[in-house]
Write a protein that holds these residues in place. Structure first.
Motif, PDB file in Angstrom:
ATOM      1  N   SER A 204       0.813  -1.213   0.000  1.00 17.23           N
ATOM      2  CA  SER A 204       0.000   0.000   0.000  1.00 17.23           C
ATOM      3  C   SER A 204       0.852   1.270   0.000  1.00 17.23           C
ATOM      4  O   SER A 204       0.326   2.364  -0.198  1.00 17.23           O
ATOM      5  N   GLY A 205       2.155   1.123   0.249  1.00 17.55           N
ATOM      6  CA  GLY A 205       3.037   2.282   0.285  1.00 17.55           C
ATOM      7  C   GLY A 205       3.046   2.998   1.625  1.00 17.55           C
ATOM      8  O   GLY A 205       3.616   4.068   1.761  1.00 17.55           O
ATOM      9  N   GLU A 206       2.427   2.399   2.639  1.00 20.74           N
ATOM     10  CA  GLU A 206       2.324   3.029   3.955  1.00 20.74           C
ATOM     11  C   GLU A 206       3.294   2.436   4.983  1.00 20.74           C
ATOM     12  O   GLU A 206       3.197   2.735   6.165  1.00 20.74           O
ATOM     13  N   ALA A 207       4.218   1.613   4.529  1.00 17.41           N
ATOM     14  CA  ALA A 207       5.074   0.874   5.460  1.00 17.41           C
ATOM     15  C   ALA A 207       5.885   1.767   6.384  1.00 17.41           C
ATOM     16  O   ALA A 207       6.164   1.389   7.517  1.00 17.41           O
ATOM     17  N   SER A 208       6.275   2.933   5.929  1.00 11.33           N
ATOM     18  CA  SER A 208       7.110   3.802   6.759  1.00 11.33           C
ATOM     19  C   SER A 208       6.294   4.690   7.698  1.00 11.33           C
ATOM     20  O   SER A 208       6.857   5.395   8.525  1.00 11.33           O
ATOM     21  N   SER A 209       4.986   4.626   7.602  1.00 13.03           N
ATOM     22  CA  SER A 209       4.166   5.509   8.439  1.00 13.03           C
ATOM     23  C   SER A 209       4.155   5.051   9.898  1.00 13.03           C
ATOM     24  O   SER A 209       4.275   3.867  10.207  1.00 13.03           O
ATOM     25  N   LYS A 210       4.002   6.017  10.772  1.00 17.80           N
ATOM     26  CA  LYS A 210       3.916   5.755  12.202  1.00 17.80           C
ATOM     27  C   LYS A 210       2.683   4.902  12.509  1.00 17.80           C
ATOM     28  O   LYS A 210       2.714   4.016  13.350  1.00 17.80           O
ATOM     29  N   PHE A 211       1.595   5.175  11.804  1.00 16.34           N
ATOM     30  CA  PHE A 211       0.357   4.423  12.010  1.00 16.34           C
ATOM     31  C   PHE A 211       0.559   2.941  11.683  1.00 16.34           C
ATOM     32  O   PHE A 211       0.113   2.079  12.428  1.00 16.34           O
ATOM     33  N   ALA A 212       1.240   2.639  10.576  1.00 13.86           N
ATOM     34  CA  ALA A 212       1.467   1.240  10.184  1.00 13.86           C
ATOM     35  C   ALA A 212       2.265   0.509  11.252  1.00 13.86           C
ATOM     36  O   ALA A 212       1.938  -0.625  11.622  1.00 13.86           O
ATOM     37  N   ALA A 213       3.301   1.151  11.772  1.00  9.36           N
ATOM     38  CA  ALA A 213       4.117   0.529  12.819  1.00  9.36           C
ATOM     39  C   ALA A 213       3.288   0.281  14.078  1.00  9.36           C
ATOM     40  O   ALA A 213       3.395  -0.774  14.715  1.00  9.36           O
ATOM     41  N   CYS A 214       2.450   1.231  14.419  1.00  8.63           N
ATOM     42  CA  CYS A 214       1.582   1.094  15.594  1.00  8.63           C
ATOM     43  C   CYS A 214       0.574  -0.038  15.402  1.00  8.63           C
ATOM     44  O   CYS A 214       0.333  -0.831  16.312  1.00  8.63           O
ATOM     45  N   PHE A 215       0.006  -0.117  14.203  1.00  9.61           N
ATOM     46  CA  PHE A 215      -0.964  -1.166  13.871  1.00  9.61           C
ATOM     47  C   PHE A 215      -0.320  -2.552  14.020  1.00  9.61           C
ATOM     48  O   PHE A 215      -0.888  -3.448  14.654  1.00  9.61           O
ATOM     49  N   ILE A 216       0.871  -2.717  13.463  1.00  8.88           N
ATOM     50  CA  ILE A 216       1.586  -3.996  13.547  1.00  8.88           C
ATOM     51  C   ILE A 216       1.907  -4.316  15.004  1.00  8.88           C
ATOM     52  O   ILE A 216       1.750  -5.461  15.451  1.00  8.88           O
TER      53      ILE A 216
END
Length: 195
Positions: free
Chosen positions: A152-164
């Motif tokens: 999705s291209g969102e891997a570097s986002s803070k939200f993605a890291a928080c979600f994982i």
């Protein structure tokens, strides 16, 4: 003529009778397997309504009503479903059935073993509910989510890291609630915490 030579034809006839008697249940089991395979691997949008109940589509999409059907049809068109499916432990009880399913390829549940419930609607078996994980592989699930986020291209986002991280911390029951409740509330809570 020896008794052994007479015994062989009798055993063959008995075997044929046993197979014929068991065949009717096996026929329903094969229809259940066919419905699961169609639902999991279809690239035909029309198969969504044919092989899945509204309840199932809402549960697996966190959408309701026509939006859940539309989401299913879009996934089929984009060929985002599993490449194949392994099915075992099929049990049929009248117009209800359960089976264990492992998706191969596709999206986030790849490699997870799931118990699914089906209902018979007329002559057609339909997936009705993901019941639970029967073999839960947290690492594989998180890797699948990471791949989807990367795409999705969102891997570097803070939200993605928080979600994982939220999925890493959750126990199996919490993950099942997040993924299979159909409400989307759990994801909303994670989104709020990650904002």
């Amino acid at each position: 003529m020896s008794k052994r030579l007479l015994l062989l034809p009798c055993l063959l006839v008995l075997s044929a009778l046993v197979i014929a008697a068991c065949g009717s249940g096996g026929n329903e089991e094969s229809k259940v397997e066919e419905a699961i395979e169609t639902a999991a691997t279809t690239t035909n949008p029309a198969d969504c309504a044919k092989s899945q109940t509204q309840k199932f589509m809402e549960q697996t999409s966190s959408e309701s009503g026509k939006a859940s059907l539309k989401g299913c049809e879009e996934e089929a068109e984009k060929e985002e479903n599993a490449e194949s499916v392994e099915i075992s432990n099929v049990e049929v009880d009248g117009s209800n059935a359960t089976a264990e399913v492992v998706l191969v390829g596709g999206k986030s549940l790849e490699g997870q073993a799931l118990e699914v419930a089906l209902i018979k609607d007329g002559d057609q078996w339909k997936l009705n509910e993901v019941v639970k994980f029967t073999k839960f592989d947290r690492t594989k699930l998180i890797e699948s989510f990471e791949r989807e986020i990367e795409k999705s291209g969102e891997a570097s986002s803070k939200f993605a890291a928080c979600f994982i991280e939220a999925f890493k911390q959750a126990n199996q029951a919490e993950v099942e609630e997040l993924l299979f409740s159909g409400s989307g509330k759990g994801f909303e809570e994670i989104a709020k915490e990650c904002s």
